[in-house]
Motif scaffolding. Sequence first.
Motif, PDB file in Angstrom:
ATOM      1  N   ALA A 151       0.825  -1.209   0.000  1.00 12.86           N
ATOM      2  CA  ALA A 151       0.000   0.000   0.000  1.00 12.86           C
ATOM      3  C   ALA A 151       0.862   1.262   0.000  1.00 12.86           C
ATOM      4  N   ALA A 152       1.964   1.256   0.760  1.00 13.75           N
ATOM      5  CA  ALA A 152       2.857   2.418   0.799  1.00 13.75           C
ATOM      6  C   ALA A 152       3.486   2.685  -0.570  1.00 13.75           C
ATOM      7  N   VAL A 153       3.885   1.619  -1.253  1.00 14.36           N
ATOM      8  CA  VAL A 153       4.452   1.762  -2.597  1.00 14.36           C
ATOM      9  C   VAL A 153       3.403   2.353  -3.539  1.00 14.36           C
ATOM     10  N   HIS A 154       2.193   1.825  -3.485  1.00  9.90           N
ATOM     11  CA  HIS A 154       1.142   2.318  -4.386  1.00  9.90           C
ATOM     12  C   HIS A 154       0.719   3.753  -4.057  1.00  9.90           C
ATOM     13  N   GLU A 155       0.759   4.115  -2.797  1.00 10.14           N
ATOM     14  CA  GLU A 155       0.442   5.489  -2.410  1.00 10.14           C
ATOM     15  C   GLU A 155       1.440   6.459  -3.047  1.00 10.14           C
ATOM     16  N   ARG A 156       2.707   6.112  -3.010  1.00  4.95           N
ATOM     17  CA  ARG A 156       3.741   6.966  -3.611  1.00  4.95           C
ATOM     18  C   ARG A 156       3.609   7.009  -5.130  1.00  4.95           C
ATOM     19  N   LEU A 157       3.342   5.851  -5.737  1.00  9.74           N
ATOM     20  CA  LEU A 157       3.189   5.821  -7.199  1.00  9.74           C
ATOM     21  C   LEU A 157       1.992   6.684  -7.618  1.00  9.74           C
ATOM     22  N   ALA A 158       0.883   6.549  -6.919  1.00 13.33           N
ATOM     23  CA  ALA A 158      -0.316   7.322  -7.250  1.00 13.33           C
ATOM     24  C   ALA A 158      -0.067   8.823  -7.090  1.00 13.33           C
ATOM     25  N   ALA A 159       0.643   9.197  -6.030  1.00 16.10           N
ATOM     26  CA  ALA A 159       0.943  10.615  -5.788  1.00 16.10           C
ATOM     27  C   ALA A 159       1.803  11.197  -6.910  1.00 16.10           C
ATOM     28  N   ALA A 160       2.590  10.341  -7.556  1.00 12.83           N
ATOM     29  CA  ALA A 160       3.448  10.786  -8.662  1.00 12.83           C
ATOM     30  C   ALA A 160       2.741  10.670 -10.012  1.00 12.83           C
ATOM     31  N   GLY A 161       1.482  10.234  -9.986  1.00 13.07           N
ATOM     32  CA  GLY A 161       0.727  10.114 -11.232  1.00 13.07           C
ATOM     33  C   GLY A 161       1.021   8.847 -12.029  1.00 13.07           C
ATOM     34  N   VAL A 162       1.644   7.861 -11.377  1.00 17.09           N
ATOM     35  CA  VAL A 162       1.960   6.603 -12.043  1.00 17.09           C
ATOM     36  C   VAL A 162       0.722   5.711 -12.003  1.00 17.09           C
ATOM     37  N   GLU A 163       0.230   5.326 -13.165  1.00 22.82           N
ATOM     38  CA  GLU A 163      -0.946   4.462 -13.250  1.00 22.82           C
ATOM     39  C   GLU A 163      -0.514   3.008 -13.374  1.00 22.82           C
ATOM     40  N   THR A 164      -1.151   2.148 -12.586  1.00 21.66           N
ATOM     41  CA  THR A 164      -0.875   0.716 -12.642  1.00 21.66           C
ATOM     42  C   THR A 164      -2.179  -0.023 -12.898  1.00 21.66           C
ATOM     43  N   TRP A 165      -2.056  -1.272 -13.296  1.00 25.19           N
ATOM     44  CA  TRP A 165      -3.240  -2.082 -13.534  1.00 25.19           C
ATOM     45  C   TRP A 165      -4.012  -2.294 -12.245  1.00 25.19           C
ATOM     46  N   ASP A 166      -5.337  -2.265 -12.364  1.00 21.79           N
ATOM     47  CA  ASP A 166      -6.221  -2.430 -11.202  1.00 21.79           C
ATOM     48  C   ASP A 166      -5.927  -3.699 -10.410  1.00 21.79           C
ATOM     49  N   LEU A 167      -5.568  -4.776 -11.089  1.00 20.49           N
ATOM     50  CA  LEU A 167      -5.329  -6.048 -10.401  1.00 20.49           C
ATOM     51  C   LEU A 167      -4.146  -5.994  -9.436  1.00 20.49           C
ATOM     52  N   TYR A 168      -3.303  -4.968  -9.561  1.00 16.42           N
ATOM     53  CA  TYR A 168      -2.156  -4.831  -8.664  1.00 16.42           C
ATOM     54  C   TYR A 168      -2.390  -3.776  -7.582  1.00 16.42           C
ATOM     55  N   GLU A 169      -3.540  -3.139  -7.605  1.00 12.67           N
ATOM     56  CA  GLU A 169      -3.864  -2.110  -6.612  1.00 12.67           C
ATOM     57  C   GLU A 169      -4.171  -2.754  -5.264  1.00 12.67           C
ATOM     58  N   PRO A 170      -3.908  -2.023  -4.164  1.00 12.36           N
ATOM     59  CA  PRO A 170      -4.286  -2.537  -2.843  1.00 12.36           C
ATOM     60  C   PRO A 170      -5.773  -2.917  -2.817  1.00 12.36           C
ATOM     61  N   GLY A 171      -6.060  -4.046  -2.200  1.00  8.53           N
ATOM     62  CA  GLY A 171      -7.415  -4.557  -2.138  1.00  8.53           C
ATOM     63  C   GLY A 171      -7.755  -5.519  -3.265  1.00  8.53           C
ATOM     64  N   HIS A 172      -6.948  -5.522  -4.320  1.00  5.62           N
ATOM     65  CA  HIS A 172      -7.182  -6.412  -5.466  1.00  5.62           C
ATOM     66  C   HIS A 172      -5.999  -7.350  -5.718  1.00  5.62           C
ATOM     67  N   TRP A 173      -4.833  -6.952  -5.262  1.00  8.88           N
ATOM     68  CA  TRP A 173      -3.578  -7.653  -5.550  1.00  8.88           C
ATOM     69  C   TRP A 173      -3.555  -9.038  -4.924  1.00  8.88           C
ATOM     70  N   VAL A 174      -3.106 -10.005  -5.695  1.00  5.97           N
ATOM     71  CA  VAL A 174      -2.866 -11.363  -5.217  1.00  5.97           C
ATOM     72  C   VAL A 174      -1.349 -11.582  -5.304  1.00  5.97           C
ATOM     73  N   PRO A 175      -0.645 -11.533  -4.179  1.00  2.00           N
ATOM     74  CA  PRO A 175       0.809 -11.691  -4.238  1.00  2.00           C
ATOM     75  C   PRO A 175       1.191 -13.097  -4.703  1.00  2.00           C
ATOM     76  N   HIS A 176       2.067 -13.142  -5.712  1.00  4.40           N
ATOM     77  CA  HIS A 176       2.414 -14.436  -6.300  1.00  4.40           C
ATOM     78  C   HIS A 176       3.746 -14.368  -7.029  1.00  4.40           C
ATOM     79  N   CYS A 177       4.317 -15.522  -7.238  1.00  2.00           N
ATOM     80  CA  CYS A 177       5.533 -15.697  -8.032  1.00  2.00           C
ATOM     81  C   CYS A 177       5.138 -16.552  -9.233  1.00  2.00           C
ATOM     82  N   THR A 178       5.134 -15.938 -10.410  1.00  2.00           N
ATOM     83  CA  THR A 178       4.668 -16.640 -11.606  1.00  2.00           C
ATOM     84  C   THR A 178       5.631 -17.756 -11.997  1.00  2.00           C
ATOM     85  N   VAL A 179       5.052 -18.912 -12.301  1.00  2.00           N
ATOM     86  CA  VAL A 179       5.815 -20.069 -12.769  1.00  2.00           C
ATOM     87  C   VAL A 179       5.716 -20.161 -14.291  1.00  2.00           C
ATOM     88  N   SER A 180       4.497 -20.029 -14.813  1.00  2.00           N
ATOM     89  CA  SER A 180       4.282 -20.128 -16.259  1.00  2.00           C
ATOM     90  C   SER A 180       3.116 -19.252 -16.675  1.00  2.00           C
TER      91      SER A 180
END
Length: 171
Positions: free
Chosen positions: A100-129
Amino acid sequence: MVAALELYLDVDATRRVRTLWRALEDEGIPTMKSLLNDKHRPHVSLAAARTLEPSTVVEALAGLTVGRGLTLDMTFVGQFVGRVLWLGVTPTAELLTHHAAVHERLAAAGVETWDLYEPGHWVPHCTVSMRVPNPQMGHAVRRCLEILPLRATVTGAGLADHANDIDVPLT
């Protein structure tokens, strides 16, 4: 194209995930190892978007130690629509607060990210394939379960857009 803010794993965890990638590749299951000519390394993405401007992201996160020292416990296997297979990270309060702290800083700087990575939607994972053939999904899941549980310590972070040869370490 995909750009991501990635958390990198300690040497032992990285070795174990790479061993999993090799085992699956040897069985004809494509993994992150072979995607984009071996440019990927085992990681957990905190944010992703079609593009991320490196200088803007670096400036937005200045003074924040991104991820370093966080403990990530991978305890389950998951799938996203489209044959994406991943190792699931248990979402601890510390990890979610940092995210959440990372996303707060990104948002304050106007950096747009995909909704699926936003706090409340993000599923932390390590992609295999990103593309397990449907007939091999059950086998691939069993292979992933063989290396779990997997505890990792985050040793660094970076901004990566491998399709555009962008790899910027973050401190």
